[in-house]
Write a protein that holds these residues in place. Sequence first.
Motif, short mmCIF file in Angstrom:
data_model
loop_
_atom_site.label_atom_id
_atom_site.label_comp_id
_atom_site.label_asym_id
_atom_site.label_seq_id
_atom_site.Cartn_x
_atom_site.Cartn_y
_atom_site.Cartn_z
N GLY A 1 -4.38 8.75 5.79
CA GLY A 1 -3.89 10.08 6.14
C GLY A 1 -4.90 10.82 6.98
N TYR A 2 -5.14 10.31 8.18
CA TYR A 2 -6.20 10.84 9.03
C TYR A 2 -5.98 12.32 9.33
CZ TYR A 2 -9.58 11.30 12.81
OH TYR A 2 -10.64 11.71 13.59
N ARG A 3 -6.81 13.17 8.71
CA ARG A 3 -6.81 14.62 8.91
C ARG A 3 -5.42 15.24 8.66
NH1 ARG A 3 -9.48 16.09 14.48
NH2 ARG A 3 -9.27 18.18 13.56
N THR A 4 -4.66 14.61 7.80
CA THR A 4 -3.32 15.11 7.49
C THR A 4 -3.08 15.22 5.99
OG1 THR A 4 -2.49 12.84 7.70
CG2 THR A 4 -2.22 14.30 9.61
N LEU A 5 -3.47 14.21 5.23
CA LEU A 5 -3.24 14.20 3.79
C LEU A 5 -4.48 14.67 3.04
CD1 LEU A 5 -1.39 10.77 3.39
CD2 LEU A 5 -0.37 13.06 3.39
N ALA A 6 -4.26 15.32 1.91
CA ALA A 6 -5.37 15.74 1.05
C ALA A 6 -6.08 14.50 0.50
CB ALA A 6 -4.85 16.60 -0.09
N THR A 7 -7.39 14.59 0.36
CA THR A 7 -8.16 13.46 -0.18
C THR A 7 -9.06 13.88 -1.34
OG1 THR A 7 -9.96 13.83 1.42
CG2 THR A 7 -8.20 12.31 2.08
N ASN A 8 -8.90 15.13 -1.80
CA ASN A 8 -9.71 15.60 -2.92
C ASN A 8 -9.21 15.00 -4.23
OD1 ASN A 8 -7.37 17.41 -2.40
ND2 ASN A 8 -8.04 18.35 -4.32
N ALA A 9 -10.11 14.89 -5.20
CA ALA A 9 -9.78 14.38 -6.53
C ALA A 9 -8.97 13.08 -6.44
CB ALA A 9 -9.03 15.45 -7.32
N GLN A 10 -7.91 12.97 -7.24
CA GLN A 10 -7.17 11.70 -7.30
C GLN A 10 -6.31 11.43 -6.08
OE1 GLN A 10 -7.23 13.96 -9.80
NE2 GLN A 10 -8.28 12.92 -11.49
N THR A 11 -6.14 12.41 -5.17
CA THR A 11 -5.40 12.12 -3.94
C THR A 11 -6.18 11.17 -3.04
OG1 THR A 11 -6.29 14.08 -2.83
CG2 THR A 11 -4.19 14.34 -3.99
N GLY A 12 -7.50 11.05 -3.29
CA GLY A 12 -8.33 10.11 -2.53
C GLY A 12 -8.41 8.73 -3.16
N VAL B 1 0.85 -1.19 0.00
CA VAL B 1 0.00 0.00 0.00
C VAL B 1 0.88 1.24 0.00
CG1 VAL B 1 -1.83 -1.22 1.23
CG2 VAL B 1 -0.19 0.16 2.53
N GLY B 2 0.25 2.39 -0.14
CA GLY B 2 0.99 3.64 -0.27
C GLY B 2 1.29 4.34 1.04
N ASP B 3 1.13 5.66 1.03
CA ASP B 3 1.60 6.51 2.12
C ASP B 3 0.66 6.45 3.33
OD1 ASP B 3 3.60 7.36 0.29
OD2 ASP B 3 2.13 8.72 -0.61
N ILE B 4 1.27 6.37 4.52
CA ILE B 4 0.52 6.19 5.77
C ILE B 4 0.89 7.27 6.78
CG2 ILE B 4 0.17 4.68 7.76
CD1 ILE B 4 0.77 2.30 5.90
N ILE B 5 -0.12 8.05 7.21
CA ILE B 5 0.02 8.97 8.35
C ILE B 5 -1.23 8.79 9.21
CG2 ILE B 5 0.34 11.35 9.13
CD1 ILE B 5 1.44 12.03 6.38
N PRO B 6 -1.13 8.12 10.35
CA PRO B 6 -2.32 7.78 11.14
C PRO B 6 -2.76 8.90 12.09
CG PRO B 6 -0.40 6.78 12.13
CD PRO B 6 0.09 7.51 10.90
N GLY B 7 -2.76 10.13 11.60
CA GLY B 7 -3.09 11.26 12.47
C GLY B 7 -1.86 11.80 13.16
N THR B 8 -2.01 12.94 13.81
CA THR B 8 -0.88 13.59 14.48
C THR B 8 -1.34 14.30 15.75
OG1 THR B 8 0.97 15.15 14.18
CG2 THR B 8 -1.12 15.70 13.13
N ASN B 9 -0.43 14.39 16.72
CA ASN B 9 -0.71 15.21 17.91
C ASN B 9 0.23 16.41 17.98
OD1 ASN B 9 1.70 14.00 18.71
ND2 ASN B 9 0.67 12.51 20.05
N PHE B 10 0.80 16.76 16.83
CA PHE B 10 1.69 17.92 16.72
C PHE B 10 1.42 18.63 15.39
CE2 PHE B 10 5.49 20.11 15.33
CZ PHE B 10 5.94 20.76 16.47
#
Length: 472
Positions: free
Chosen positions: A389-400, A155-164
């Motif tokens: 990419g929980y609340r970190t990565l763009a998900t509009n258009a093809q980024t989703g 799978v691709g890029d993973i960011i499971p949210g952030t606290n910073f």
Amino acid sequence: MANRRRPQFWSLSFLSCCFCLGLSMGIIIRSGQFQVSDAATNKVTSPKFNTWVGEKNRTVLTQLATNNTKTQGLNKLTGEKNKQGVLKAATKSTKKLKKKIAVKVATNTKRIDKLANLASVKEKKIPIATTNEVTTPNSDQFLDKKEKIVTIKAVGDIIPGTNFPDHRLPRDRNQLLPATVRGYLQKADIVLGNFESSLTTHPYSSKDITRGQTFAFRSPPSYAKLFAEVGFNVMHIANNHARDFGLVGFQDTVKNLEAQGIKTLGHKGQILYLEANNIPIAMIGFTTYNHYNSVHDLQTAQALVTEAKNNAKVVIVSMQVGAEGTGAMHVKDQTEFFYGENRGNSLKFARTMIDTGADLVVGHGPHVPRAIELYKGKIIAYSLGNFLGYRTLATNAQTGYSMILEVKLNPEGNLVSSRVIPVHLTKQGIPQIDKYFRTVGLLRYLNNHDFPNNPIEINQRGEIIVLDSKLE
């Protein structure tokens, strides 16, 4: 007196016949309209349809009985002398009406059955993804039972949210990976992702996030357990976010992942050796930065792949390379730049790795899917897009648009089968299995545009089919 009543009788008879015929035509038209409407919206089954026809016939017979009653009333007005003539005309009209209704019912029955059959065929063409594995023509049931294979799911890029610098984490970490997605990550020897956060509690970021387009991500160390539970056993950590919290944060990330049995990939000079089904496997991770294995140093990269091939049967290369965003979906044989940073030539690097001995190359970093190429019989997936990419990565258009790439290799590293399991990210960046197969449609377009003569085809189910007619 009789002559005076005769015109009245014929007038009443004519009006009676017109009334019966008009009522009959209305019933027939209404009957046809209802049947077509049901066929268009519902999948009709024979028992329900027969019940419906029975109800319609009862309605028609009721109308006919009403007509007969009206005819009897008319007889009283016209006299007993003309009773038989009126009854005969009404009976003849009734027979014609019944015959027309029978023909209409039979015609509509055939029409509805045809529509139902067409609906059934369409349902079979586009399967709905579930937690169960979808059987494909290239699946294990068609392989020699004695042949050993290695199954890789990447799978691709993973960011499971952030606290910073602020709190952007879910209430329950299990929400990050829904059950349907977890089901598709099972039954694999290697499950690989590109981890772009830091699993640390270190308070200080190495980045100045006050500058434009500069981001730092930090996730709770306990999240490492989540990824182990869903099946990940290798994480690519050679990327532009692995050191968001400096060397301390990087070391914490490696320690926390490996404490849960997840190997890390991309360290300088590293070849990760694994074994699956008694088949020795080597994995090497690359990116564009010199403190990891660098895509800019082709000579060193080739030396690593050569060494890996001498010590393993199967060699897998993972690379983070290329510009980012929806403007960077196409694969080009040229060096790419992003905010002035040299992001390498993904096509040249990937093909060089195959020429040197790699059996599979998977790409990360552009945050959008890219085309999948078959080069000298080996799969190159230039970018798998965002995966989480929980609340970190763009998900509009093809980024989703996302995917789980499944590749099966035999003990010699040759391709057995491959498929794309389509995934789509919610607005919050949580992956969901995509029953609309949007990523598959995008990949079909990208493949046709970027590699029109490539000997593979991605069908509508996401299966990657090798076309013998295009093989060199």
